[in-house]
Write an enzyme that holds these catalytic residues in place. Structure first.
Site, PDB file in Angstrom:
ATOM      1  N   CYS A 569       0.834  -1.202   0.000  1.00  0.00           N
ATOM      2  CA  CYS A 569       0.000   0.000   0.000  1.00  0.00           C
ATOM      3  C   CYS A 569       0.869   1.254   0.000  1.00  0.00           C
ATOM      4  CB  CYS A 569      -0.908  -0.020   1.230  1.00  0.00           C
ATOM      5  SG  CYS A 569      -2.121   1.323   1.272  1.00  0.00           S
ATOM      6  N   ASP A 571       0.376   3.659   1.868  1.00  0.00           N
ATOM      7  CA  ASP A 571       0.283   4.215   3.220  1.00  0.00           C
ATOM      8  C   ASP A 571       1.670   4.607   3.745  1.00  0.00           C
ATOM      9  OD1 ASP A 571       0.145   4.160   6.256  1.00  0.00           O
ATOM     10  OD2 ASP A 571      -1.978   3.835   5.773  1.00  0.00           O
ATOM     11  N   ARG A 573       2.856   4.776   6.596  1.00  0.00           N
ATOM     12  CA  ARG A 573       3.352   4.027   7.753  1.00  0.00           C
ATOM     13  C   ARG A 573       4.001   2.697   7.383  1.00  0.00           C
ATOM     14  NH1 ARG A 573      -2.417   4.183  10.570  1.00  0.00           N
ATOM     15  NH2 ARG A 573      -2.863   3.679   8.373  1.00  0.00           N
ATOM     16  N   HIS A 630      -2.139  -4.130   5.309  1.00  0.00           N
ATOM     17  CA  HIS A 630      -1.881  -3.629   6.660  1.00  0.00           C
ATOM     18  C   HIS A 630      -3.195  -3.358   7.374  1.00  0.00           C
ATOM     19  CE1 HIS A 630      -2.911   0.650   5.825  1.00  0.00           C
ATOM     20  NE2 HIS A 630      -2.532   0.336   4.594  1.00  0.00           N
ATOM     21  N   CYS A 633      -6.544  -0.163   6.886  1.00  0.00           N
ATOM     22  CA  CYS A 633      -6.300   0.392   5.556  1.00  0.00           C
ATOM     23  C   CYS A 633      -7.482   1.271   5.115  1.00  0.00           C
ATOM     24  CB  CYS A 633      -6.094  -0.739   4.550  1.00  0.00           C
ATOM     25  SG  CYS A 633      -5.764  -0.168   2.875  1.00  0.00           S
TER      26      CYS A 633
END
Length: 747
Positions: A569, A571, A573, A630, A633
């Protein structure tokens, strides 16, 4: 309660009784040999073995350590017997036990561990050399001299004047000791020292050899209370402290070493020192040698399967029974055989394993100086010499300052100062800093854990002078801000900073010790502005990391050869290299919202992910494709809301259509129930679905079926920072190995 008592007795009978017999068989010959080397009555060795087993075993803090007469103390005892006599030596032993008892009561045991092991090992090696040289003369049929040097000088003459039978017994004993370790395990059940003395005694008796016999007939019944030593009381006090400290240190170091040999309760060092003190008081009163923890007997006890202190106590009981009921058998042992046993023990005390350990820590000089001083000057002098050198080396390490200079391509000079900055390092520090040319722009990294006023004044004075001459200095402190605090007049910390890793690239910018976003830089118009975090981060990378990774990237510049295609992803993080412990060149990475892999022919049409898959599998030849989702999401939250949470983002709503198959699979497996953990369940199901989507591409499916390509699912739980393996929806020979949990530490 009755069942626990019965179980305890059965465990003692099964484990501790056999172990006690093994230690008993080891202890008897060693105790006799050490008594002989100490110049004491042979019965004193047996008394010490009995007291060390029963008293120290019952009162000590270790479950399996065995105490008794120690070879390392033999030189001290020889000197004490020669100076004060045997009964006075027993009083010194008693008083030394009282000192140990007080130290244990006041919980001073840990302080003994501050003694450098290099000193202890060097001392024992020196004692071993002295014992071997002195007893070698007895093996050759003569008598030992007053010092190690004299023994060495007289050795050629002793060899020239051999005494046949006595030499034969000694050589036979040494041969048995050397060969015994190579024999089958069934034979080695009998301890080597006992076997060697038995073979020597039987052979000497069978052939009628002319050897010197041990006389122990009335020694155990002739007892008199110890007397106070006569002479300078300063020397007497020094002797008491020497025996107490040497015996205590050897016992505690042995205790720590034995702790790693068994799975029972860890030792209480203060209780162990207290038990050793009481044991030395008792053995001194009864006319025995000083007692200490002995590594040979303790190791034999642990390896024989001892579980509790019952084994140590019982071994002392067996020695007592033997001394009273079968002491007459000792008269059959040739003195030359005991001397040969001591030669063998002395040689073994020069342990090559210890030399390797101290070499790895740069303490060979301490070891060598201690060993040489013990041999040439004496035990106390050798220990003091070793401690003094160890202290000097430790002080040198603590005050050692390194100054590294590295010019950068932009004309700046990168200077790194490492170590503890004290007044002792100021001369070197000043010399290195003054050598920097005037006007040079300098990046100064202070990788230090302490700075005193003298060091601060040296750096600050140089900085003012350098800036006055047109140079610039950018100071970066990697630990606590010693320089910054001192320059501001704040109160300095009284202790050193705890070590902190200088390269913390994995921390967010906001949590780093130095925040790049706070750096002020001049703009084109001369005004000051806040430097961009990315720009500051790149600058930090060039200063710290680029020189370290340059050799790696020089090789990678020719060609990339990743082994994994990693789809995850977008993302912020998720840091693939962090959660997979991978480095440059390992992962060919594709990132998008939701770690989605559009199915072949799906709408809306997207070629970016497909292009990456084709290039990775058909050009780069990766072995594995990993899809990593993760927790929490946002893309899956949008899918779960049927696009409602995508709001007025048409491009995002179109892209999330590729997650509809994941939602369908979720509804099928969960029955359409929405619960508190539904989002994270969908996140895991989404990973499984994307692995299925990969199989819609013919080339990928062919390589998977041929076993040339593996498909792996990962799920990163952000809150716990844990990585989980996600099993595929369908099992194939190439992916069945992933139908399991992550090993301990990853799940």
């Amino acid at each position: 309660m009755l069942r626990d008592t019965k179980s305890s007795w059965l465990s003692t009978l099964r484990h501790d009784v056999p172990a006690s017999l093994v230690v008993f068989l080891v202890a008897v010959p060693l105790s006799l040999g050490i008594a002989m080397a100490s110049g004491a009555p042979l019965a004193a060795g047996l008394i010490a073995a009995v007291v060390g087993g029963i008293v120290a075993g019952a009162l000590g803090g270790s479950a399996v350590q065995v105490s008794g007469p120690a070879a390392g103390l033999s030189l001290v005892v020889v000197d004490l017997v020669h100076t004060y006599g045997w009964r006075a030596t027993c009083m010194i032993t008693l008083l030394a036990g009282a000192v140990q008892l007080l130290l244990g009561v006041f919980r001073a045991a840990r302080a003994a561990l501050a003694v450098s092991p290099a000193v202890i090992h060097g001392m024992l090696a020196g004692v071993g050399v002295i014992i071997a040289l002195s007893q070698l003369h007895v093996v050759l049929g003569g008598s030992s001299q007053h010092s190690a040097v004299a023994n060495l000088v007289e050795l050629p003459g002793q060899i020239a004047d051999l005494h046949g039978h006595k030499v034969a017994v000694g050589l036979l004993t040494i041969t048995v000791l050397a060969v015994w370790t190579r024999l089958p395990a069934a034979i080695k059940v009998i301890p080597a020292p006992l076997a060697a003395l038995l073979v020597a005694a039987v052979t000497a008796w069978a052939f009628g050899w002319d050897v010197t016999r041990v006389d122990l007939s009335d020694s155990l019944t002739e007892w008199a209370f110890p007397v106070l030593p006569q002479g300078d009381w300063h020397l007497v006090v020094a002797s008491v402290l020497l025996v107490a400290l040497l015996a205590g240190c050897e016992s505690l170091l042995c205790c720590v070493a034995v702790d790693g040999m068994h799975g029972g309760r860890r030792a209480d060092l203060d209780q162990e020192l207290t038990g050793q003190g009481v044991a030395n008081m008792v053995t001194g009163a009864l006319g025995g040698l000083p007692v200490a923890g002995v590594i040979v007997r303790s190791t034999a006890n642990a390896r024989a399967g001892a579980r509790t202190r019952a084994s140590t106590i019982l071994h002392g009981v067996w020695v007592l029974v033997f001394a009273i009921g079968f002491g007459w058998t000792i008269t059959l042992i040739p003195m030359e055989a005991l001397a040969a046993l001591l030669v063998f023990i002395g040689v073994q005390m020069v342990n090559l394993g210890h030399i390797k350990k101290v070499h790895g820590h740069g303490e060979v000089p301490v070891y060598v100086v201690t060993l040489a001083a013990v041999i040439l000057l004496g035990l106390a002098e050798g220990v003091l010499a070793g401690l003094a050198l160890a202290a000097l080396l430790a002080l040198r390490r603590l005050t050692w300052v390194t100054v590294l200079k590295r010019p950068d391509k932009d004309g700046r000079l990168h200077v790194t100062i490492s170590g503890s900055l004290t007044f002792l390092g100021v001369p070197r520090l000043t010399h290195e800093l003054r050598a920097i040319p005037a006007g040079t722009p300098v990046d100064l990294d202070l990788n230090i854990d302490f700075m005193d006023n003298a060091a601060f004044e040296a750096i600050h004075s140089w900085r003012l002078d350098h800036e006055r001459m047109g140079g610039t200095i950018d100071i970066d402190e990697l630990h606590d801000e010693w320089y910054t605090l001192a320059a501001s007049g704040a109160r300095m910390f009284p202790v050193k900073s705890p070590p902190v890793a200088p390269d913390r690239w994995w921390l967010p910018w906001a949590q780093r010790h130095r925040r790049p976003g706070h750096r002020m830089v001049p703009s084109i118009g001369g005004a000051m502005r806040v430097e961009c975090q990315l720009t500051a981060g790149a600058r930090e990378y060039h200063r710290r990391t680029a020189p370290l990774v340059k050799p790696i990237f020089s090789e990678l510049a020719r060609k990339q050869q990743p082994t994994h295609l990693f789809i995850t992803c977008a993302d912020s993080r998720i840091v693939p290299s962090l959660i997979t412990a991978s480095g440059p060149g390992d992962l060919f990475t594709v990132r998008n919202i939701g770690n989605l892999v559009p199915r072949r022919g799906s709408e809306p049409h997207d070629d970016s992910v497909v292009a990456a898959i084709e290039y990775a599998t058909q050009v780069l030849g990766v072995h594995t494709i990993t899809v990593c989702g993760h927790s929490g999401c946002g893309a899956m939250a949008g899918v779960l809301s049927a696009g409602v949470q995508a709001g007025s983002l048409p491009g995002l709503r179109r892209w999330l259509r590729h997650g509809n198959h994941s939602l369908a699979t979720f509804i099928e497996t969960e029955g359409g129930r929405l619960h508190s953990g539904a989002l994270d369940v969908l996140c895991r199901v989404n990973v499984q679905q994307q692995l299925e989507n990969l199989r819609t591409y013919r080339k990928v499916d062919e390589q998977v079926r041929a076993g040339k390509l593996e498909l792996v699912g990962l799920y990163f739980d952000i809150a716990t920072a844990r990585v989980h393996l996600v099993p595929p929806l369908r099992s194939t020979p190439s992916v069945k190995m992933h139908d399991r949990r992550v090993p301990a530490g990853e799940e």
